[in-house]
Write a protein that holds these residues in place. Structure first.
Motif, PDB file in Angstrom:
ATOM      1  N   GLY A  75       0.719  -1.165   0.217  1.00 60.38           N
ATOM      2  CA  GLY A  75      -0.124   0.094  -0.069  1.00 60.38           C
ATOM      3  C   GLY A  75       0.791   1.169  -0.009  1.00 60.38           C
ATOM      4  N   ARG A  76       0.156   2.318  -0.469  1.00 63.32           N
ATOM      5  CA  ARG A  76       0.940   3.827  -0.545  1.00 63.32           C
ATOM      6  C   ARG A  76       0.787   4.490   0.774  1.00 63.32           C
ATOM      7  N   ILE A  77       1.770   5.181   0.961  1.00 67.35           N
ATOM      8  CA  ILE A  77       1.664   5.919   1.812  1.00 67.35           C
ATOM      9  C   ILE A  77       0.560   7.114   1.842  1.00 67.35           C
ATOM     10  N   LYS A  78      -0.078   7.572   2.804  1.00 67.81           N
ATOM     11  CA  LYS A  78      -1.427   8.380   2.515  1.00 67.81           C
ATOM     12  C   LYS A  78      -0.737   9.574   2.109  1.00 67.81           C
ATOM     13  N   GLY A  79      -1.063  10.149   0.784  1.00 64.23           N
ATOM     14  CA  GLY A  79      -0.690  11.468   0.209  1.00 64.23           C
ATOM     15  C   GLY A  79       0.075  11.176  -0.812  1.00 64.23           C
ATOM     16  N   GLN A 126       6.929  14.850  -5.633  1.00 61.40           N
ATOM     17  CA  GLN A 126       7.017  13.978  -4.710  1.00 61.40           C
ATOM     18  C   GLN A 126       8.308  12.652  -4.599  1.00 61.40           C
ATOM     19  N   THR A 149       6.029   3.637  -0.562  1.00 62.17           N
ATOM     20  CA  THR A 149       4.859   2.395   0.195  1.00 62.17           C
ATOM     21  C   THR A 149       5.084   2.443   1.768  1.00 62.17           C
ATOM     22  N   LYS A 150       4.205   1.883   2.314  1.00 62.61           N
ATOM     23  CA  LYS A 150       3.877   1.890   3.714  1.00 62.61           C
ATOM     24  C   LYS A 150       5.134   1.364   4.451  1.00 62.61           C
ATOM     25  N   VAL A 161       6.460  10.274   5.322  1.00 66.06           N
ATOM     26  CA  VAL A 161       5.159  10.475   5.927  1.00 66.06           C
ATOM     27  C   VAL A 161       5.067  11.840   6.289  1.00 66.06           C
ATOM     28  N   ASN A 179       2.840  15.065   4.867  1.00 67.29           N
ATOM     29  CA  ASN A 179       1.726  15.513   5.923  1.00 67.29           C
ATOM     30  C   ASN A 179       1.948  17.056   5.977  1.00 67.29           C
ATOM     31  N   GLU A 186       0.857  18.875   2.901  1.00 68.01           N
ATOM     32  CA  GLU A 186      -0.340  18.858   2.626  1.00 68.01           C
ATOM     33  C   GLU A 186      -1.083  20.008   3.638  1.00 68.01           C
TER      34      GLU A 186
END
Lengths: 335, 335
Positions: free
Chosen positions: B115-119, B154, B287-288, B323, B327, B330
């Motif tokens: 899974g992707r890191i949020k954002g 990114q 990724t996470k 992360v 954040n 954002e």
């Protein structure tokens, strides 16, 4: 045949263009017109013994340097050597032109003054790169960014004609530069181009990858000019770094210098493979008459190669054949 | 720390992953989980003396070969080693995973399972390339085509964090791969990306060109994955051709073989520069948890480098820092 040379362009101008012109006028059965500042060229010419019947100087007061904004400079500097040369070519006062100067200025002069062949959407810069299987063509090597699929198809057609005629490669293979070999691989542009190349009058062998550049998998590599420029400069940069590493290997001391003597033949072959000077200049394909960009750092040997190439470009009727091919494609499109 | 290794992936599997795992478990203070066919791995393991407390085998019945369509294979082959490994990583049964197998399958498993890191809009594959100034990062090296400018920004941020933490480069420089150095140069994508990178929390040095790859002008080279893949494979291909030319230079006869002895030190340094094995694998950033792609042709030495790299990736908290950075960007965007 008359070749027009911008005598003021390049890192080694006017020495390199003039020296090469003298040699070419003697050895290649061509007439040369040197364009630039008369006094500067005359002074340089006076160092050589040459047949002035085969060598003309046409005065141009101005020069476009490498730091000038190309389109603006071509429009405003009417007396710049590259502009004067392009106008002469347009007017039929020569059969081909060659410049080692500002790349963008030459491309602009080719496009705006010499002019596109009718039906050619965008002329493209074609570079010969060394490979394990001899020189291969990269087209577009940097004249156009944000290309469409129809541009890439025309690049492939023009490149194939050049490789067939000038390099005498029968039925040259065409590879589409992509990020994977399978038909489904690529970005939007290459995915759209793939089926069109399948139906084009070229020997299309499918997608190729970066490693195929040096391996020499395809005779003609077609791609967007952004990608082509990145490839060309990556290869050039790696050539420099590798050559200096190899040189450094032999320069560490007396013993390693001696070792160089023992592998001299191999070392020379290696140098030759990495040496862009062997391959002449980069033809701009798709203009009404042949325009060739010589490398900015060309020495006299490299300029001479480019003159030889210009001669072959003219002799083998590349431009006429491009015209015919584009016409016949347009005819088909109208069926 | 526990590293999960797909023991079935790569040209030299299971020999290379198993040999490297044994060495790593002894020398790197890590626990290893080898994922794949138990009997095959056991047989390979039996060749070595190793501390089984630090080495677990998790059975996976299936393998995804290099010829399979990645996304489809990951979805349908639940028991494939790379899928089992990714699920373990997702569930916290390890701190990082490594595979030398099908690249697309690993990327898909990283994206869909880990899974992707949020954002993070798109995770990117980051490769370390040799240069005259040491290893430099190319990101994206082929995970994404048709990127947007926000993706490239990114990539630059993630790459900078990795180079700072894992390679201990202070304030790593970021270059935007383009077809000219000036700000106005580039295609639509890079022209849109340039001003955004100027305002991003990275040490942006502007556009760079292909020749800067080997010259090592920037610590992080950001580009679309199509372009990155072409660069990576062009460099790899040229490395192969050049290495074989240099080797050939010394293999012509007894005298040239003797010469090799005299330049052995330089020759070894040359080999080392051209040797991707020194640089470990290619991290998938975004990724996470850490996912690393080892080169398909990795031998045990290369796999060991990749395990070492995975350890540093975890230890230096690259993921946490990505992360935090995303954040804070954002938050700023919401001001």
């Amino acid at each position: 045949m008359k070749i027009i040379i911008d005598a003021m362009g390049g890192d080694n101008a006017p020495q390199a263009p003039v020296e090469a012109a003298v040699k070419a006028s003697k050895e290649l059965d061509v007439y040369i017109t040197l364009v630039g500042k008369t006094d500067v060229i005359e002074k340089e010419l006076s160092k050589y013994n040459c047949d002035r019947d085969r060598m003309t100087i046409v005065h141009a007061d101005d020069v476009i340097s490498n730091h000038e904004e190309p389109a603006k400079a071509v429009r405003s500097k009417r007396g710049a050597s590259v502009v004067v040369a392009a106008n002469m070519l347009k007017n039929g006062e020569g059969d081909a032109m060659l410049s080692m100067g500002n790349r963008g200025a030459l491309l602009t002069a080719g496009l705006l003054i010499v002019g596109r062949i009718k039906g050619i959407l965008r002329p493209a810069l074609a570079t010969l790169l060394p490979s394990a299987k001899g020189p291969k063509m990269l087209i577009d090597a940097g004249a156009n960014t944000n290309c469409k699929s129809d541009n890439l198809v025309q690049f492939a057609i023009m490149g194939s004609i050049y490789m067939k005629n000038v390099l005498a490669i029968e039925n040259p293979t065409v590879g589409l530069m992509s990020n994977g070999e399978e038909e489904g691989k690529g970005d939007e542009l290459t995915k759209e181009t793939f089926p069109k190349l399948k139906n084009a009058p070229v020997n299309f062998i499918g997608n190729i990858e970066g490693r195929d550049v040096m391996e020499g998998t395809a005779d003609v590599i077609t791609c967007d000019g952004f990608v082509g420029n990145v490839i060309l400069k990556t290869v050039e940069g790696m050539g420099h770094v590798v050559s200096s590493k190899v040189k450094g290997m032999f320069m560490r001391g007396i013993i390693s210098r001696l070792a160089a003597l023992f592998v001299m033949k191999g070392l020379n072959e290696f140098k030759q493979t990495m040496d862009y000077r062997e391959y002449g200049g980069a033809p701009l394909l798709g203009t009404k008459r042949p325009v060739i960009k010589g490398h900015g750092s060309s020495d006299a040997k490299a300029v001479f190669s480019a003159i030889y190439q210009a001669k072959k470009f003219v002799e083998t009727n590349v431009t006429d054949e491009i015209v015919k091919n584009i016409n016949s494609m347009e005819d088909k499109g109208n069926d």
